[in-house]
Design a protein around this motif. Structure first.
Motif, PDB file in Angstrom:
ATOM      1  N   HIS A  89       0.839  -1.195   0.000  1.00 45.68           N
ATOM      2  CA  HIS A  89       0.000   0.000   0.000  1.00 45.68           C
ATOM      3  C   HIS A  89       0.879   1.253   0.000  1.00 45.68           C
ATOM      4  N   TYR A  90       1.889   1.269   0.836  1.00 45.31           N
ATOM      5  CA  TYR A  90       2.840   2.391   0.901  1.00 45.31           C
ATOM      6  C   TYR A  90       3.516   2.615  -0.444  1.00 45.31           C
ATOM      7  N   LEU A  91       3.995   1.521  -1.063  1.00 47.49           N
ATOM      8  CA  LEU A  91       4.681   1.648  -2.355  1.00 47.49           C
ATOM      9  C   LEU A  91       3.744   2.217  -3.424  1.00 47.49           C
ATOM     10  N   THR A  92       2.502   1.773  -3.403  1.00 49.93           N
ATOM     11  CA  THR A  92       1.540   2.192  -4.417  1.00 49.93           C
ATOM     12  C   THR A  92       1.053   3.621  -4.193  1.00 49.93           C
ATOM     13  N   ILE A  93       0.590   3.905  -2.994  1.00 48.39           N
ATOM     14  CA  ILE A  93      -0.058   5.186  -2.710  1.00 48.39           C
ATOM     15  C   ILE A  93       0.943   6.305  -2.412  1.00 48.39           C
ATOM     16  N   GLN A  94       1.859   6.055  -1.498  1.00 38.89           N
ATOM     17  CA  GLN A  94       2.749   7.129  -1.071  1.00 38.89           C
ATOM     18  C   GLN A  94       3.962   7.323  -1.976  1.00 38.89           C
ATOM     19  N   ARG A  95       4.517   6.226  -2.461  1.00 36.30           N
ATOM     20  CA  ARG A  95       5.704   6.347  -3.317  1.00 36.30           C
ATOM     21  C   ARG A  95       5.347   6.401  -4.795  1.00 36.30           C
ATOM     22  N   GLY A  96       4.129   5.986  -5.144  1.00 41.70           N
ATOM     23  CA  GLY A  96       3.698   6.032  -6.532  1.00 41.70           C
ATOM     24  C   GLY A  96       4.455   5.079  -7.444  1.00 41.70           C
ATOM     25  N   CYS A  97       4.836   3.939  -6.917  1.00 37.21           N
ATOM     26  CA  CYS A  97       5.585   2.949  -7.703  1.00 37.21           C
ATOM     27  C   CYS A  97       4.677   2.310  -8.756  1.00 37.21           C
ATOM     28  N   ALA A  98       5.276   1.902  -9.844  1.00 40.94           N
ATOM     29  CA  ALA A  98       4.557   1.216 -10.913  1.00 40.94           C
ATOM     30  C   ALA A  98       4.062  -0.140 -10.420  1.00 40.94           C
ATOM     31  N   VAL A  99       3.022  -0.630 -11.055  1.00 39.37           N
ATOM     32  CA  VAL A  99       2.427  -1.918 -10.687  1.00 39.37           C
ATOM     33  C   VAL A  99       3.482  -3.029 -10.725  1.00 39.37           C
ATOM     34  N   GLY A 100       4.300  -3.048 -11.755  1.00 40.99           N
ATOM     35  CA  GLY A 100       5.337  -4.078 -11.877  1.00 40.99           C
ATOM     36  C   GLY A 100       6.357  -4.011 -10.754  1.00 40.99           C
TER      37      GLY A 100
END
Length: 127
Positions: free
Chosen positions: A12-23
């Motif tokens: 969740h942190y990687l996706t929402i806060q860091r904006g990392c790509a799905v891959g």
């Protein structure tokens, strides 16, 4: 906290806060689940605060040994998996979920120097 819950928080942190790509998020999750499977297979606790440096070192040894793992991982792949584990524990430490980061003092495997690949004149002219 159970490891799977911590992995979910990290994703969740990687996706929402860091904006990392799905891959990228999938790559981290795959590496962490492989580590979690190793812990399960070796009767280790999945409580996040009971994971120690020796467990991480055992995992790195496991993925580099052809007899125990499907195919031994290359040095580059082992370094990436260690990086995923380090990022995970750093996240937990910064969120004050853990007091110590068990991956903090584990050295990254030495990566081989790669020679750059140069284009020939013909290849350059075609590009």
């Amino acid at each position: 906290m159970q490891m799977q819950i911590a992995i979910d928080h990290f994703q969740h942190y990687l996706t929402i806060q860091r904006g990392c790509a799905v891959g990228t998020v999938k790559g981290y999750a795959t590496d962490l689940r492989l580590f979690q499977d190793y812990l399960l297979d070796n009767n280790c606790s999945l409580e996040i605060d009971e994971i120690e440096e020796k467990h991480i070192l055992g995992f790195l040894s496991y993925i580099s040994t052809p007899q125990s793992y499907k195919l031994p991982n290359s040095v580059i792949t082992r370094a990436r998996k260690l990086s995923s584990i380090r990022s995970f524990f750093t996240f937990l430490r910064k969120r004050k979920i853990l007091l110590n980061n068990p991956s903090e003092f584990i050295e990254v495997p030495s990566l081989p120097d790669r020679e750059p690949e140069y284009l020939s004149i013909d290849e350059f002219q075609k590009a």
